[in-house]
Design an enzyme around this catalytic site. Structure first.
Site, PDB file in Angstrom:
ATOM      1  N   ILE A 158       0.832  -1.202   0.000  1.00 52.47           N
ATOM      2  CA  ILE A 158       0.000   0.000   0.000  1.00 52.47           C
ATOM      3  C   ILE A 158       0.867   1.253   0.000  1.00 52.47           C
ATOM      4  O   ILE A 158       0.639   2.187  -0.782  1.00 52.47           O
ATOM      5  CB  ILE A 158      -0.954   0.000   1.205  1.00 52.47           C
ATOM      6  CG1 ILE A 158      -1.924  -1.180   1.105  1.00 52.47           C
ATOM      7  CG2 ILE A 158      -1.711   1.323   1.290  1.00 52.47           C
ATOM      8  CD1 ILE A 158      -2.727  -1.430   2.371  1.00 52.47           C
ATOM      9  N   ARG A 236      -4.084   0.295  11.134  1.00 50.25           N
ATOM     10  CA  ARG A 236      -4.777  -0.271  12.277  1.00 50.25           C
ATOM     11  C   ARG A 236      -5.015   0.826  13.312  1.00 50.25           C
ATOM     12  O   ARG A 236      -4.141   1.635  13.581  1.00 50.25           O
ATOM     13  CB  ARG A 236      -3.966  -1.422  12.897  1.00 50.25           C
ATOM     14  CG  ARG A 236      -3.891  -2.677  12.033  1.00 50.25           C
ATOM     15  CD  ARG A 236      -5.237  -3.382  11.963  1.00 50.25           C
ATOM     16  NE  ARG A 236      -5.209  -4.608  11.181  1.00 50.25           N
ATOM     17  CZ  ARG A 236      -5.510  -4.694   9.906  1.00 50.25           C
ATOM     18  NH1 ARG A 236      -5.859  -3.598   9.237  1.00 50.25           N
ATOM     19  NH2 ARG A 236      -5.472  -5.856   9.284  1.00 50.25           N
ATOM     20  N   GLU A 265     -13.951  -1.433  16.609  1.00 56.86           N
ATOM     21  CA  GLU A 265     -14.826  -1.220  15.448  1.00 56.86           C
ATOM     22  C   GLU A 265     -16.021  -2.166  15.501  1.00 56.86           C
ATOM     23  O   GLU A 265     -15.821  -3.382  15.635  1.00 56.86           O
ATOM     24  CB  GLU A 265     -14.023  -1.443  14.156  1.00 56.86           C
ATOM     25  CG  GLU A 265     -12.900  -0.433  13.995  1.00 56.86           C
ATOM     26  CD  GLU A 265     -11.930  -0.775  12.875  1.00 56.86           C
ATOM     27  OE1 GLU A 265     -11.121   0.081  12.518  1.00 56.86           O
ATOM     28  OE2 GLU A 265     -11.991  -1.919  12.358  1.00 56.86           O
ATOM     29  N   HIS A 284     -13.680   2.133   8.077  1.00 59.95           N
ATOM     30  CA  HIS A 284     -12.852   0.975   7.706  1.00 59.95           C
ATOM     31  C   HIS A 284     -13.289   0.379   6.366  1.00 59.95           C
ATOM     32  O   HIS A 284     -13.414  -0.836   6.202  1.00 59.95           O
ATOM     33  CB  HIS A 284     -12.895  -0.110   8.789  1.00 59.95           C
ATOM     34  CG  HIS A 284     -11.721  -1.049   8.728  1.00 59.95           C
ATOM     35  ND1 HIS A 284     -11.206  -1.688   9.834  1.00 59.95           N
ATOM     36  CD2 HIS A 284     -10.942  -1.458   7.684  1.00 59.95           C
ATOM     37  CE1 HIS A 284     -10.179  -2.444   9.484  1.00 59.95           C
ATOM     38  NE2 HIS A 284     -10.007  -2.323   8.164  1.00 59.95           N
TER      39      HIS A 284
END
Length: 317
Positions: A158, A236, A265, A284
């Site tokens: 990423i 995270r 979450e 998310h």
């Protein structure tokens, strides 16, 4: 074979086709699975797919027919890998299914802050442009990315895409990884963390959550950053001390934050970031473009197909 998907909704809320899995066995898909339903829904299954439903030692020891667990994500913490290995259960994950999607969200948060599109669109719709004496107006200063410095903590798939996009915008890119000898693209430079935090106009987190990185962003680190800086987190939630970040934002010690992840979450209603100023929070879903989800499903099916042929692909235990 009996195949059970315990929590298929986040991957496929109805816009993808489960047929490739159906072709491999007797498929049952549950949209969600609470703690009381995990065991009864898993019993008799030879193949289980899970995204966030935990499969721990107490559960795995009660599933004698289970041969394979496919994690519908990259992270593997939802499965007790050691116990699975002792029981002869193969576990696979799905790596690198959508780095472009997450990188896109990184810049969605950045551009949300620098361009203020939502703010100005709302003003136009409320009539402020129609009533303006000028052909244009701004409610807050807009910022160019060219010449700004972005610091990346971690340099996996990423972060590499984020770096490419940043370079295309004409930004300077600083990188901090555990390996200072990492090969970096032209235009990227490795930096110690203290240097990165102090020099970066934007900091984007791309490291795993470990004991060493838990609350990596804390009050001390935030105090070292530029008051004009922006913090982005699509990795995270546990990487950030959320109360410390809320305090910094509310005290103007940090200009802006954009996060796609939180420490729990869904978040508790009293999470301090929900009421902090100068922050954008996405639920998310950076990973969840339809293209990335399709790729994830394709890889998961391929992992299982390889297992059926006694081949191991993306095995994590």
């Amino acid at each position: 074979m009996k195949i059970v998907v315990l929590d298929g909704y986040t991957l496929n809320p109805g816009d993808l086709d489960w047929q490739p899995l159906t072709a491999l066995g007797e498929l049952t898909v549950y949209e969600r699975c609470d703690a009381n339903n995990i065991l009864p829904r898993s019993q008799g299954a030879e193949i289980i797919f899970t995204n966030k439903t935990p499969l721990d030692e107490a559960l795995l020891t009660q599933l004698p027919k289970l041969k394979y667990i496919g994690i519908l994500a990259t992270g593997t913490n939802v499965v007790d890998l050691t116990v699975a290995e002792k029981l002869g259960i193969i576990v696979t994950n799905v790596p690198a299914y959508g780095p472009d999607a997450v990188a896109q969200m990184v810049f969605a948060h950045i551009l949300h802050a620098t361009q203020q599109v939502a703010l100005h669109s709302g003003a136009v719709k409320s009539g402020q442009w129609s009533q303006s004496a000028d052909f244009c107006f701004t409610l807050s200063p807009l910022q160019s990315l060219k010449g700004k410095t972005i610091g990346l903590i971690g340099f996996g798939d990423i972060a590499k895409v984020v770096a490419q996009i940043a370079l295309a915008f004409g930004m300077q890119v600083l990188v901090n990884t555990r390996n200072s000898e990492v090969q970096l693209p032209v235009g990227c430079s490795w930096a110690e963390r203290d240097e990165l935090f102090a020099q970066s106009d934007i900091i984007s987190l791309h490291c795993p959550l470990t004991a060493d990185t838990q609350e990596l962003i804390n009050a001390e680190v935030l105090d070292c950053m530029k008051p004009s800086a922006m913090l982005i987190n699509t990795a995270r939630g546990g990487l950030i001390d959320e109360q410390a970040l809320a305090n910094a934002l509310n005290s103007d010690l940090l200009a802006y934050a954009g996060v796609d992840v939180l420490s729990s979450e869904p978040p508790a209603a009293n999470n301090p970031l929900l009421s902090a100023k100068n922050i954008s929070i996405s639920p998310h879903n950076a990973w969840a473009t339809i293209e990335a989800r399709q790729n994830l499903l394709n890889i998961a099916v391929d992992n299982l197909s390889c297992f059926i042929k006694d081949e191991h692909k993306n095995r994590v235990n």
